[in-house]
Design an enzyme around this catalytic site. Structure first.
Site: not given
Length: 401
Positions: A174-175
């Site tokens: 996600d990051i």
């Protein structure tokens, strides 16, 4: 005469954040940190899912939400309702960037196709953050960080040798997707200077996960051999891992043969580089168990701080393995302002991570605390869209906002 405050590099850019969870909100927060004006649109009543992801909470606000939603204004809007879609259309037309991570086809179902954007908001850059992209066998399916860590191969190379596959300690796919989305948006904004037009850009968790394989992917593509886990070790460099010492563990990264000579001398074993098994890095990679065993034995008598001082003086990259609490309170963290205190309207003083980028002439800044749910609805609808107090009250009565 007072000097005006420096403005961030994206000052004057308006961003509409239609995202939730992590990748999208992180992307929009970075744009906000760089000076963009960000309007976060959330469902009435519940808001972004992460508002309830706790404990811990600062007052009524979850730490998770607070960490990725500063420098934004929040409005609530039922985008599935026709009046909500009319407001959304006006917001899109006022913005430079639209960031969304809806299920594929959701915006189109509401009428906001790429053709609509070309006709009604031709300069808007639409960034879609998806699970798997829009085509291929899994195109259109929702994506979840943990599942993508598994499917991309990342978990297969994380964990102890011979142990179980292991996920990263944070939602790293996600990051990374949020970072790639931010990069992609900045590139599209730059392209708009020459084309005069916006465009649709897309990033997916699946492709981000594969992208993160980096040198490990290249190793496989060149050799044909599958990757494996090395614990804290490196597939291509030895010694490059974590080692136990008398009072803890340290990380050591010996990057070349010259450093290995200095490293061996610092440990009192100048004979190691003359051993045929350890002369070159490629020799040490083949014989990693042998050299790691010798290093572990040699380090038993060293204290971490003294050894770090010795190795640092010799030019060997190394460091103590800190806890999160130790890392966030470290003198260098403080000096680089990587922990900031902000004033939140309901939670008081709240500590948040600082900004990991610097601009000498257009500095980033924290100008707004993470918003409470719908905190700026009346402000945005009234000041930005020109709705009257009566019109806003009617929308509330209809549960559109």
């Amino acid at each position: 005469m007072s000097t005006p405050e420096p403005q961030g590099p994206l000052t004057g850019t308006k961003v509409l954040d239609l995202t939730r969870i992590l990748a999208g909100p992180l992307c929009a927060q970075m744009l906000g940190d760089m000076g963009a004006e960000v309007i976060k649109v959330e469902p009435p009543g519940s808001g972004d899912d992460t508002r309830s992801w706790g404990p811990p909470f600062a007052g009524t606000e979850s730490a998770y939400f607070l960490g990725i939603n500063r420098n934004k204004r929040s409005i609530t809007l039922n985008m599935a309702a026709k009046p909500g879609q009319e407001i959304l259309a006006r917001l899109i037309q006022q913005c430079d960037v639209l960031v969304e991570n809806f299920k594929a086809g959701t915006l189109e179902k509401w009428g906001f196709t790429n053709d609509w954007l070309k006709q009604n908001a031709p300069r808007v850059i639409r960034c879609s953050i998806t699970g798997y992209g829009t085509d291929g066998p899994k195109g259109g399916l929702p994506g979840y960080d943990f599942i993508l860590q598994a499917e991309s191969g990342l978990m297969s190379i994380t964990g102890e040798t011979g142990g179980d596959p292991m996920k990263y300690g944070v939602a790293i796919v996600d990051i990374t997707t949020g970072l790639l989305a931010c990069n992609t948006i900045l590139a599209a904004l730059n392209a708009r200077h020459s084309t005069g037009r916006g465009q649709h850009v897309e990033v997916s968790l699946y492709e981000s996960g594969l992208f993160m394989l980096a040198n490990v992917a290249s190793n496989h593509l060149v050799s044909g051999r599958d990757a494996r886990r090395f614990g804290n070790g490196h597939p291509n460099i030895v010694p490059y891992t974590a080692y136990p010492v008398k009072d803890g563990m340290i990380a050591v990264a010996v990057g070349n043969d010259g450093q290995f000579v200095k490293f061996a001398a610092a440990l009192g074993h100048p004979e190691w580089p003359s051993d045929a098994r350890f002369v070159r890095n490629q020799d040490r990679v083949v014989n990693r168990e042998a050299i790691d065993g010798l290093i572990i034995e040699a380090l038993k008598t060293f204290n971490a701080d003294a050894l770090i001082d010795t190795l640092t003086a010799a030019g060997i990259p190394c460091g103590r393995i800190n806890s999160v609490a130790q890392a966030l309170s470290a003198p260098h963290t403080v000096a680089r302002k990587m922990v900031e205190t902000i004033q939140h309207p309901t939670s008081g003083d709240v500590k948040v991570l600082g900004m990991p980028f610097r601009f000498s002439g257009t500095p980033p800044s924290i100008r707004r605390a993470p918003p409470t749910l719908g905190q700026h609805t009346s402000e945005v609808l009234g000041d930005d869209l020109g709705l009257t107090a009566e019109q806003i009250a009617e929308l509330r009565a209809q549960k559109v906002i």
